[in-house]
Scaffold this active site. Structure first.
Site, short mmCIF file in Angstrom:
data_model
loop_
_atom_site.label_atom_id
_atom_site.label_comp_id
_atom_site.label_asym_id
_atom_site.label_seq_id
_atom_site.Cartn_x
_atom_site.Cartn_y
_atom_site.Cartn_z
N GLN A 1 31.10 18.61 2.08
CA GLN A 1 32.32 19.43 2.06
C GLN A 1 32.72 19.95 3.44
O GLN A 1 33.66 20.71 3.56
CB GLN A 1 32.18 20.57 1.05
CG GLN A 1 31.21 21.67 1.42
CD GLN A 1 31.00 22.65 0.28
OE1 GLN A 1 30.36 22.34 -0.71
NE2 GLN A 1 31.56 23.85 0.40
N GLY B 1 23.82 29.68 0.30
CA GLY B 1 22.90 30.59 0.96
C GLY B 1 23.62 31.57 1.87
O GLY B 1 24.82 31.81 1.71
N HIS C 1 27.65 37.48 -3.40
CA HIS C 1 26.77 36.61 -4.19
C HIS C 1 25.95 37.43 -5.19
O HIS C 1 25.76 37.02 -6.34
CB HIS C 1 25.80 35.86 -3.28
CG HIS C 1 26.45 34.91 -2.31
ND1 HIS C 1 26.50 35.13 -0.96
CD2 HIS C 1 27.09 33.74 -2.52
CE1 HIS C 1 27.11 34.13 -0.36
NE2 HIS C 1 27.50 33.26 -1.29
O1 PAF Z 1 31.41 28.37 -2.57
C1 PAF Z 1 30.41 27.79 -2.10
O2 PAF Z 1 29.47 28.42 -1.59
C2 PAF Z 1 30.34 26.27 -2.14
O3 PAF Z 1 31.55 25.69 -1.93
C3 PAF Z 1 29.68 25.73 -3.44
C4 PAF Z 1 30.51 26.07 -4.69
C5 PAF Z 1 28.28 26.30 -3.60
C6 PAF Z 1 29.57 24.21 -3.38
O4 PAF Z 1 28.82 23.79 -2.28
#
Ligand code: PAF
Length: 299
Positions: A61, A31, A37
């Site tokens: 993460q 988001g 994006h």
């Molecule tokens: O690049 C990101 O935004 C994130 O690391 C991902 C690939 C959506 C995984 O949470």
């Protein structure tokens, strides 16, 4: 645009599309969407009939000292941008949907070696979190193709490796980094920069590019080049984490004969930790010269 929170609903819809031979693309995101994006979504629309975007800020993460709580969350603005960009479905699972048994002690996907260097060394466990959530997203959505930006270069290589190693039937499509006119790579974390820091920030890309040019010009003392780049960043107000010249796919230290390289850098600037990279092929100067001198930019 459909909005779904449950994987079972996503799968049902994707199955219907695939049953009528429509190709389905997935753009995984956390988001706080920006033009980088949206460039991924545009590309997704070129390579598939249907586009699914996932939005999930993945706790696995983030390290304990990192910005999971503060990570920008803008679901309404995100949905609006995605609807305008022509996305078919946005998948917004909550933490219970993604990790019904919680994050601790659940099955994880480890991609050894490549996950432990560079950003993996600075952020222990980060790439295991990425690999795990991406594998889960692939299983939940079941796309034909998934798109990732080259800005997160190491992430892209980790995902390529896990997809190959686990024989996942998903094509991985990379997209060149989208940049501001002054070269700064777009990132949700750029919003952490003050006005003064924002003016300093393009030095990261400039320094990596200069390092790539030096290699192209025949310099092969990589340690000296890395040291010079780190010094330049420190002099420009950054707290450099690393600048490293690596083999482009494995991210191991290259031999002097290696031609497919990438210059990667990470550095703190105020509250933001910025990363960037410049891939280059010393055998095909014209190839990457284009992206070295004319990165994809937004105004
Ligand atoms: O690049 C990101 O935004 C994130 O690391 C991902 C690939 C959506 C995984 O949470």
């Amino acid at each position: 645009m459909l909005t779904e929170q449950k994987a079972v609903e996503v799968r049902k819809r994707v199955k219907r599309w695939r049953d009528i031979h429509q190709r389905v693309a997935l753009v995984p995101t956390m988001g706080s969407l920006h033009a980088g994006h949206i460039a991924l979504v545009k590309r997704a629309r070129e390579v598939a009939e249907r586009v699914v975007v996932s939005i999930f800020v993945n706790p696995m993460q983030f390290g304990p000292e990192e910005d999971f709580g503060a990570y920008p969350r803008t679901p309404d603005a995100d949905r609006l941008q995605l609807a305008v960009a022509g996305v078919d479905m946005v998948f917004m699972p909550d933490a219970d949907e993604m990790y019904p048994a919680g994050v601790d002690g659940v099955t994880r996907v480890e991609v050894p070696g490549i996950s432990d260097v560079l950003d993996g060394a600075s952020r222990p466990g980060h790439f295991t979190g990425v690999a795990t959530v991406v594998t889960k997203l692939f299983n939940m959505v079941q796309p034909d193709v998934a798109l990732f930006g080259e800005k997160d270069y190491q992430q892209l290589q980790v995902i390529r490796r896990l997809t190959a190693d686990l024989c996942l039937p998903v094509e991985i499509a990379p997209l060149a980094t989208v940049r501001e006119l002054d070269g700064l790579a777009l990132s949700s974390r750029n919003q952490y920069l003050s006005k003064v820091e924002r003016a300093q920030a393009p030095l990261l890309y400039r320094t990596l590019k200069e390092t790539a040019y030096a290699i192209r010009d025949g310099q092969r003392d990589y340690v000296a080049l890395e040291k010079r780049a780190v010094g330049k960043l420190a002099a420009g107000g950054f707290q450099p984490d690393y600048v490293e010249i690596r083999q482009a796919e494995t991210l191991v230290a290259p031999t002097a004969e290696e031609t497919r390289l990438v210059v990667l850098g990470a550095a703190r600037l105020g509250k933001a930790r910025l990363i960037d990279n410049v891939p280059l092929d010393t055998r095909a100067p014209e190839d990457r010269t284009v992206s070295l001198s004319h990165p994809e930019t937004v105004g």
